[in-house]
Design a protein around this motif. Sequence first.
Motif, short mmCIF file in Angstrom:
data_model
loop_
_atom_site.label_atom_id
_atom_site.label_comp_id
_atom_site.label_asym_id
_atom_site.label_seq_id
_atom_site.Cartn_x
_atom_site.Cartn_y
_atom_site.Cartn_z
N PHE A 258 11.98 4.24 -2.46
CA PHE A 258 10.58 4.41 -4.18
C PHE A 258 9.92 5.42 -3.56
O PHE A 258 10.41 6.77 -4.41
N LEU A 259 9.50 5.62 -1.98
CA LEU A 259 8.91 6.90 -1.48
C LEU A 259 9.99 8.66 -2.03
O LEU A 259 10.17 9.55 -2.91
N VAL B 195 -4.30 -5.49 -3.94
CA VAL B 195 -3.54 -6.36 -3.47
C VAL B 195 -3.52 -6.13 -1.80
O VAL B 195 -3.88 -7.01 -1.07
N GLY B 196 -3.11 -5.15 -1.77
CA GLY B 196 -3.29 -4.76 -0.35
C GLY B 196 -4.22 -4.08 0.43
O GLY B 196 -4.10 -5.19 1.60
N ILE C 214 0.52 -1.42 -0.05
CA ILE C 214 -0.07 -0.27 -0.09
C ILE C 214 0.90 1.18 0.25
O ILE C 214 0.64 2.68 -0.72
N LEU C 215 1.83 1.24 0.54
CA LEU C 215 2.95 1.93 0.63
C LEU C 215 3.30 2.36 -0.79
O LEU C 215 3.62 3.47 -1.09
N VAL C 216 4.01 1.17 -1.50
CA VAL C 216 4.41 2.18 -2.20
C VAL C 216 3.32 2.53 -3.70
O VAL C 216 3.23 3.02 -4.58
N GLY C 217 2.28 1.31 -2.98
CA GLY C 217 0.96 2.28 -4.14
C GLY C 217 0.88 4.03 -4.16
O GLY C 217 0.44 4.66 -4.74
N ILE C 218 0.32 4.09 -1.97
CA ILE C 218 0.69 5.50 -2.31
C ILE C 218 2.05 6.72 -2.88
O ILE C 218 1.56 7.32 -3.43
N LEU D 18 6.52 11.98 4.70
CA LEU D 18 5.74 10.09 4.51
C LEU D 18 6.96 9.35 4.99
O LEU D 18 6.68 8.60 5.59
N VAL D 19 7.82 9.32 4.35
CA VAL D 19 9.24 8.03 4.74
C VAL D 19 9.26 7.88 6.71
O VAL D 19 9.30 6.61 7.30
N LEU D 20 9.49 9.66 6.75
CA LEU D 20 9.62 9.14 9.04
C LEU D 20 8.65 9.08 8.77
O LEU D 20 8.91 8.41 10.15
N THR D 21 7.19 9.31 8.76
CA THR D 21 6.56 8.42 9.85
C THR D 21 6.08 7.22 9.27
O THR D 21 5.66 6.18 10.49
#
Lengths: 491, 112, 149
Positions: free
Chosen positions: B41-42, A211-212, A171-175, B73-76
């Motif tokens: 990625f982020l 998927v997530g 989900i994080l990758v999706g975000i 966002l990554v920190l969170t």
Amino acid sequence: MIIPYLIIMPLLAAFLITLISGKGDTWGVIFSILTEITLIILSVIGFILVLENPLVYNMSGWNIPYTITLVMDSFTGFMLVIVHVIALLALMYSVAYIRHLSKSWKYYALFMLLITGMDGVILTGDLFNLFVFMEIGLFAAYALVAYGNRPEEFEASFKYAVMGSISSTLILVGIGIVYSVTSTLNLAKISEVLATQPVHVVNWIGAIFLVGFGLKAAAMPFHAWLPDAHSSAPAPISSMLSGVLIKALGVYVLIRLIFNVFGFNAIFSRVFLGLGTLSIIAASLLAISQWDMKRLLAYSSVSQVGFILIALGIGTRMAIFGALFHLLNHAIFKGLLFLNAGTVEMCLGTRDLKKMGRLGKVLPITTGTSMIGTLAVSGLPPFNGFFSKLIIIIAAIEAGFFSTAGVAVVGSLLTLAYFMKFQRYGFFGDKVIEILDHKPGLGMQTAMVCLAVLCLVTSILVVPQVRELVMDPVINAVLNQAKYIELVLGR
Amino acid sequence: MILYLLCFILLLIGLYGVITKRDLIKIILSLAIMEYAANLFLVLFAYRKGGTYPILEEGREIAMMVDPLPQALVLTSIVIELGITAMLVALAVRLYQKYNTFDITKIRRLAG
Amino acid sequence: MKEKHGMTLIVRTITRISVWLIFLYGFYIIFHGHLTPGGGFAGGVILALALLNYMLAYGREKTENWININLLHDMESASAILFLIVGILGIAISGSFLANWLSGGKLFALFSSGTIPILNIIIGIKVCAGLFFVVWTLSIFHIEEEAEE
């Protein structure tokens, strides 16, 4: 404005419980029940308010591109009412039930965090905030599954946590991908920008989220963690997880994302239909072969989520009504059945259907309410399960999905089959049981009776006048993507 | 592009580890790798060619900074991962106490 | 006997001095959270590392004498409540949750940016106590396990 208090109050209660209670659980019980009663009042008032005018709340006084938005339309209010009704009854049940496991305030603090997570996921209008609240709720769920301190509970919790982390990473990758495409995290703005993007981009993003959140909703190929986690957890937590958590974190988010943000199209429809069909048939067959009472119920949850998914896949107005109605009904009767199973487990000390017998004499209320729950889940009139399944089947036939209608009918029959087994061995076996390890408490019995009554009362939603009053705004909120964007962005 | 590909391979390595490894601790480490890949990625998505760090100081322009939001966002998400990892480690210790092994093939009281 | 609960004399002596330097650095990071990189979380982690450094060097029992574990536990819960209270004050004063109800002050000054430094300090305490308790609890697990076998 009542919206932020729906999240602040359970969070405040959780930390007040950890601060004030010393060793015992008295303050935990008092605070959590008071909070839950307040929340139920707030959410009912909120639902009535937003039937007319949906509310939007901007955190910290910033404006839309910078703020975290909390959105409360009628669909949100509907979910909040379900969550809090089940949560209050589960909490009432757990006062007596948890005391026979341990007398600690930790349970109540974690329970409040679970509520915080679910409320946050339901209310938020921001994609990353949704992720954060989801993790809060899941974190509490992992801890609560392992609460009973038995080896298999740790095993189930570990499995659940690993699967949950994988899906959260996806989900994080999706975000991240959504942010790189749209440069915003606000759901309404994402919806606006994605409408201008090519369809394949939307579909790929949708696939990652499917998927997530499919893992969270435990649709069939992603279901592996659910039977372990839901059968090992303490009974009120099983009823929370099965009744509302998989719906708040899984189904609700899928509906919100697919219908309100990405836009429903034929590919999503086909995926929903495929996942739903697989869930219904395979999980029902697996449920028939189970001898562990709560495991059977857990597989039944997978199969009932399948019904919701096929209704979403059909995607007509009637089908959405069926999906939401079944979501409500499943929360009620599966909550009830898990509480019944918990009572039987506490009183007999076993979950094995083969070791049970005739319980009608010693546990009359449990037997009676489980009968009602069984009739409701198997879809026999006049209970709520009959109407929601009937509506889904009618909607499938109306929209021309004849094979889906067939699957739904077969699924209902299979449901009846494994619940016959549940009743026959669990409550009407040959061996007459007269001595119990523990006696069920008053709170436990009240909770079960309340849920059993709700099984009958919610059938009233099928009456056209009531339906127009309560369900039509909810269905409009689901189906009207433009209105959601307009509501949040204020144009 | 090659960076994104490498990042994706890192994600897949983590996933491979979670699926194939038998040791509880190795599973936890693989999850961590997967989560780091997601964080990377982020941060990569936020990168802008020739951009500088997004900190407001006296006499700096905002125009050339990289996007700070994904970094927040990554920190969170790192904080969340810290919590989940601690939880998993605690569960692994408890499992070891109960079963005397870290091997998941021997921890099989739940099946079916 | 002494070696069982902690490390050698050299490590202990250095730790006794360096703990305070680490504390200072942690507080610096927390208090300058709104001006430089870092802030409540990073500073809180550094504070927790100072406590854990002491725990590793001296062992659990001496740490229990050095810091009040119950107080730390209460501070952890209280800091979360304080955070929410600051947020609710935002509703009361400015009309929305976590709104910045103090005046912004001058840019790049230490006492500026309204409630952000206050929230940073609260988060610092919370993270320090929380992270310390994570490791502390895990170490308790280990002792129980030895006792069982």
